[in-house]
Every structure is written in C-alpha cells, then in structure tokens.
Design an enzyme around this catalytic site. Structure first.
Site, PDB file in Angstrom:
ATOM      1  N   ASP A   9      45.520  38.243  24.202  1.00 36.53           N
ATOM      2  CA  ASP A   9      45.886  38.072  25.601  1.00 36.53           C
ATOM      3  C   ASP A   9      47.037  37.066  25.689  1.00 36.53           C
ATOM      4  O   ASP A   9      47.236  36.263  24.774  1.00 36.53           O
ATOM      5  CB  ASP A   9      44.660  37.570  26.370  1.00 36.53           C
ATOM      6  CG  ASP A   9      44.964  37.292  27.826  1.00 36.53           C
ATOM      7  OD1 ASP A   9      45.626  38.131  28.464  1.00 36.53           O
ATOM      8  OD2 ASP A   9      44.545  36.226  28.319  1.00 36.53           O
ATOM      9  N   ASP A  11      48.526  35.145  29.103  1.00 39.12           N
ATOM     10  CA  ASP A  11      48.335  34.018  30.021  1.00 39.12           C
ATOM     11  C   ASP A  11      46.920  33.450  29.918  1.00 39.12           C
ATOM     12  O   ASP A  11      45.928  34.175  29.976  1.00 39.12           O
ATOM     13  CB  ASP A  11      48.589  34.457  31.462  1.00 39.12           C
ATOM     14  CG  ASP A  11      49.981  35.066  31.649  1.00 39.12           C
ATOM     15  OD1 ASP A  11      50.747  35.091  30.665  1.00 39.12           O
ATOM     16  OD2 ASP A  11      50.282  35.514  32.765  1.00 39.12           O
TER      17      ASP A  11
END
EC number: 3.1.3.15
Length: 352
Positions: A9, A11
């Site tokens: 991932d 952010d």
C-alpha cells in the site's frame, strides 16, 4: 515463473497520510514512514519484488487533480529509485468507495494478470498495508497480510525474513527422536542433544554461521553417542537443504580459514553432489562425552544430507581447539555460501 512479491500500500504505509484531507498532493506533504526504505532495501536483497497497490479516492476529479497527485507521486518514485528501490508494477484505483468499481481494494481486478498467470508465489508473498482492506486483499490473493501500524517496518522485516529461508525437520527412529528448526537469516539458538560437548560444537555453527538453530535430541545414549550424533547430522543437513529451497540467488560457494593456535579450513559447494574430504587427527579418544572419531562421521552425514561437497582440514596442538576450529570453519563457510548475492542461480546448468 512465480516470484516472491510484496504487494505494498502507499499512503499510510510507505509514506505518511495527512489526516486533514488524506491526500498527498504537494511536495510539502511527502514524508516517508520510518524505516520503510531500509527495510525494502534489505528485502530486495533477499529476492523480493515490489508491486504498489493503492486506492486514491477521487483521483482526477476537481477535488483531487491528477497533476497535483503526480507531482508528489513522481518525486516519491524518484527518491526510491535513487535508493535502489523500484516497483515492478504500480496499480492505482481512482474511484470513490460508493462507486462500487471492480478495481478498488480489497477487490483483485487490478491484479488479475498476477492471479491468472500465477505470477506470485503464495507461500513467499505478502500484502503490506495499514487498513483492514489490505488484510482482506491478502486473503483474496491467498497470501499473508502484515498490517503496518500494528507492526513497525522493522517488525515487518523480521516477520518476513523469519518465514523466509526457514525450515523445520523431524527424524524419528527406534534409536533417536530429533527435532530441528533452522532460520538461515538468524534467530533463536537452543541446542539440547544430551551430549554437552556436542552441544557446544553445534552452537558454534549457529553463532558463527549467523543462523537461528534449535535442536532437541532424545537418543539411546545408554548405549553410546553414535546414533545421536549421526542422526542429528542427517536431520540438520536435511533441514538446511529444505530452508534453502530453490537456492536461487545464493553464493553457493564458501571458504573459511579461522586461525588461533590451530589452523582450520573449510571449503563448501552446494552442488548437490555430496562428498567429504576430511583431514584431522586427535590425540584424545573423547572430548567430553563425544568420541573424536564421530566428528568425521558427523560431517560425513551432514554433507550427504545437505548435498554439499565439503573439504575440512585442521592442524594444531589442542584437541578442543581443533574440534572447535572445524565447526567454526564450517559455520563461516556456510554463512558465505547461503548468502543471497544475486537474483540468479549460481550454475551454468540452470540447476543445482
């Protein structure tokens, strides 16, 4: 060919996510999470590939212009590249959750090619993210999920490496019951064979080889130590071989020459053509409860179980030091031979 892949991932995992608007749309907002870069560099050296999978709500809309996103995103990629980190693929879903698109995590549409063509090794791939949706994505992909925030990047590194290049092995006969656990990247050391001097020698392999090693042995010591020493060697060798897996990336060869008042040398080749050359003479018949003639038999059994060509030699005055020198030399050569130094198999034949 299946690869070891980290689906990461962006952010809140790789870079900090602003709590004000949850958008990284300026360079001022770009900050990396602590230890993310050094952890990825280390995992890269162990042969992992990186794939970014990110939800970016409303990307390309007036509330989140694409050009603003790309300024920070491209800068992030430039910084990572300058550190030696590149992503094999980058997948970004630009939709809001209420749009019910097919690509938004935890759905797997963005990763359809990876699933369809089995491009990732399910046993050695992971999803790393800070949200529950990342953990559900991991489940949908059939891999393990590691939740950043609950784990630091250093803890994530340890979790991955402890499951990678590790193996357990049990050997049970009418004479012995042996359990061995090996982690070639380091870890716990616990050795109990019932033969104190032998335990001390096996500890040298773990400490100087930089490996985690757990051995428990219940043997017929009321007869003598032969079966215990032999079967520990066979179990340890099989466990190391299992932990190495396909051997892709390992140096394959190791050589060590530790020197105290005695001179010990070891040359090792993970060639899958077992062979032992052993040159050592001892004055004593025993060191503690370990017969000195069993030292050669230990390395003979170990080399055949590991599938290595092994050359061991020692000269010196003190029998304890000579025995310890052999085990230390083996440990140092092992550490060198199993080190990951490339992405390729160290063989022109394409197999070892």
């Amino acid at each position: 060919m299946s690869q070891k892949i980290l689906f990461i991932d962006r952010d809140g995992t790789l870079i900090e996510e602003p709590k004000s608007d949850f958008q990284i749309d300026t360079l001022e907002k770009l900050r990396f999470e602590k230890d993310a870069i050094p952890t990825l560099l280390k995992l890269k050296n162990f042969g992992f590939k990186f794939v970014m999978v990110s939800n970016q709500d409303g990307l390309g809309t007036p509330s989140f212009p694409k050009e603003n996103f790309e300024i920070a995103h491209e800068k992030m990629l430039d910084i990572l590249k300058s550190c030696g980190i590149e992503f094999q693929d980058i997948f970004i879903c630009p939709h809001f959750e209420n749009e019910n698109c097919a690509c938004r995590k935890p759905k797997t549409a963005m990763l359809e090619e990876y699933i369809k063509h089995e491009l990732y090794d399910k046993e050695q791939s992971f999803v790393i993210g800070d949200r529950e949706s990342d953990m559900i994505l991991a489940s949908n992909l059939g891999v393990r999920g590691l939740r950043y925030g609950e784990l630091s990047w250093k803890e994530i590194e340890n979790e991955i490496l402890s499951s990678f290049r590790s193996a357990s092995y049990q050997r049970t006969t009418k004479e012995t019951d042996i359990k061995v656990k090996v982690c070639l990247n380091g870890g716990k050391i616990s050795i109990k064979t019932g033969i104190d001097f032998f335990d001390h020698m096996l500890e040298q392999i773990a400490v100087h080889g930089g490996i985690g090693l757990e051995i428990s042995c219940k043997g017929d010591l009321e007869i003598d130590e032969h079966h215990s020493v032999e079967d520990v060697a066979l179990a340890l060798g099989a466990c190391i071989k299992k932990a190495l897996g396909d051997k892709i990336g390992i140096a394959r060869y190791g050589f060590a020459l530790p020197m105290d008042e005695c001179l010990a040398s070891c040359a090792m080749d993970f060639c899958n053509r077992p062979h032992l050359v052993y040159k050592a003479k001892f004055k004593k018949s025993h060191l503690g409860a370990l017969s000195t003639e069993m030292i050669e038999h230990f390395f003979y059994s170990l080399s055949y179980a590991m599938g290595v060509s092994l050359h061991l030699k020692v000269k010196g005055k003190n029998d304890h030091h000579k025995a310890e020198g052999l085990f230390k030399a083996f440990a140092k050569a092992l550490k060198m031979a199993v080190k990951i130094e490339s992405e390729n198999l160290a063989s022109s034949k394409g197999v070892i």
